[in-house]
Scaffold this motif. Structure first.
Motif, PDB file in Angstrom:
ATOM      1  N   ILE A   2     -27.015  -2.560  14.152  1.00  0.00           N
ATOM      2  CA  ILE A   2     -27.016  -3.609  13.125  1.00  0.00           C
ATOM      3  C   ILE A   2     -27.705  -4.866  13.652  1.00  0.00           C
ATOM      4  CG2 ILE A   2     -25.527  -5.178  11.825  1.00  0.00           C
ATOM      5  CD1 ILE A   2     -23.520  -2.807  11.625  1.00  0.00           C
ATOM      6  N   ALA A   3     -27.416  -5.224  14.891  1.00  0.00           N
ATOM      7  CA  ALA A   3     -28.040  -6.413  15.478  1.00  0.00           C
ATOM      8  C   ALA A   3     -29.559  -6.255  15.553  1.00  0.00           C
ATOM      9  CB  ALA A   3     -27.462  -6.678  16.866  1.00  0.00           C
ATOM     10  N   ALA A   4     -30.016  -5.059  15.926  1.00  0.00           N
ATOM     11  CA  ALA A   4     -31.456  -4.813  16.026  1.00  0.00           C
ATOM     12  C   ALA A   4     -32.129  -4.848  14.655  1.00  0.00           C
ATOM     13  CB  ALA A   4     -31.704  -3.464  16.704  1.00  0.00           C
ATOM     14  N   LEU A   5     -31.425  -4.350  13.635  1.00  0.00           N
ATOM     15  CA  LEU A   5     -32.005  -4.312  12.296  1.00  0.00           C
ATOM     16  C   LEU A   5     -31.967  -5.663  11.591  1.00  0.00           C
ATOM     17  CD1 LEU A   5     -30.513  -0.960  10.937  1.00  0.00           C
ATOM     18  CD2 LEU A   5     -32.931  -1.425  11.404  1.00  0.00           C
ATOM     19  N   ALA A   6     -31.053  -6.526  11.993  1.00  0.00           N
ATOM     20  CA  ALA A   6     -30.842  -7.794  11.275  1.00  0.00           C
ATOM     21  C   ALA A   6     -32.123  -8.609  11.167  1.00  0.00           C
ATOM     22  CB  ALA A   6     -29.747  -8.608  11.954  1.00  0.00           C
ATOM     23  N   GLY A   7     -32.952  -8.592  12.209  1.00  0.00           N
ATOM     24  CA  GLY A   7     -34.174  -9.381  12.180  1.00  0.00           C
ATOM     25  C   GLY A   7     -35.355  -8.674  11.547  1.00  0.00           C
ATOM     26  N   THR A   8     -35.355  -7.333  11.601  1.00  0.00           N
ATOM     27  CA  THR A   8     -36.517  -6.577  11.128  1.00  0.00           C
ATOM     28  C   THR A   8     -36.317  -5.932   9.767  1.00  0.00           C
ATOM     29  OG1 THR A   8     -35.748  -4.594  12.292  1.00  0.00           O
ATOM     30  CG2 THR A   8     -37.223  -6.075  13.500  1.00  0.00           C
TER      31      THR A   8
END
Length: 199
Positions: free
Chosen positions: A29-35
């Motif tokens: 989720i953290a990795a996807l939050a920006g992209t």
């Protein structure tokens, strides 16, 4: 007193079956939050659904479709992490009307299949989820490629299966069963519950 003891035992067993993938999911989720914020939001909602289920009554019977939906939510999350390596084949159309199963009875089997049968394999593989029934019993099979160089029932997989077996004993006595083992190149876990108690 016996009822209270059984309920406490069930609660402990269910608590042990918290999703093992929480840490990986939060990282995803953290990795996807920006992209990809939309996918991050979907993963967060799926995780919330799964965690809410762990707060349910440990002796609860839930509609079969609700338990299968928990499995779908879990697989949606793992698909974000594993991508093309994770394939799923569903054969669950033959549902008996009004069928119920213990809460979090099928999802741990699917989780074991992914963790021990798909994740360690560079090329991934396919998890098969199959439903069947006759006049007396409802059964669900989850199978996956056998882990190379290791037994699928080792470590955490064995603990999850043992916990689920104990829950089934408390809920159904000898009328339910959980069998698991290697068949050729596949590892198969089969859950059976009496249909008269599953409605």
């Amino acid at each position: 007193r016996a009822t209270a003891t059984a309920e406490a035992r069930l609660a402990v067993l269910q608590a042990r079956m918290q999703p093992h993938f929480l840490f990986n999911t939060l990282n995803t989720i953290a990795a996807l939050a920006g992209t990809d914020p939309a996918r991050a939001e979907q993963a967060t909602e799926a995780l919330a659904t799964l965690l809410r289920a762990t707060l349910g009554a440990p002796d609860a019977l839930v509609p079969l479709e609700d338990e299968l939906e928990l499995c779908r939510r879990y697989l949606d999350i793992e698909s974000l992490r594993l991508g093309e390596r994770l394939k799923v084949c569903w054969r669950v159309d033959d549902k008996p009307p009004g069928a119920q199963v213990p809460l979090l009875a099928v999802q741990p089997l699917v989780e074991n299949a992914v963790r021990h049968g798909i994740e360690p394999r560079a090329g991934g593989g396919t998890v098969h989820i199959t439903l069947g029934h006759d006049a007396r019993r409802l059964w669900l099979e989850v199978d996956n490629p056998s882990p190379a160089g290791a037994t699928a029932a080792a470590g955490g997989a064995r603990m999850a299966l043992d916990n689920l077996r104990e829950r089934l004993v408390v809920l159904y006595g000898p009328q339910a069963a959980l069998r698991a083992g290697t068949h050729g190149q596949r590892y198969v876990a089969r859950l059976e519950v009496p249909l008269e108690r599953a409605r």
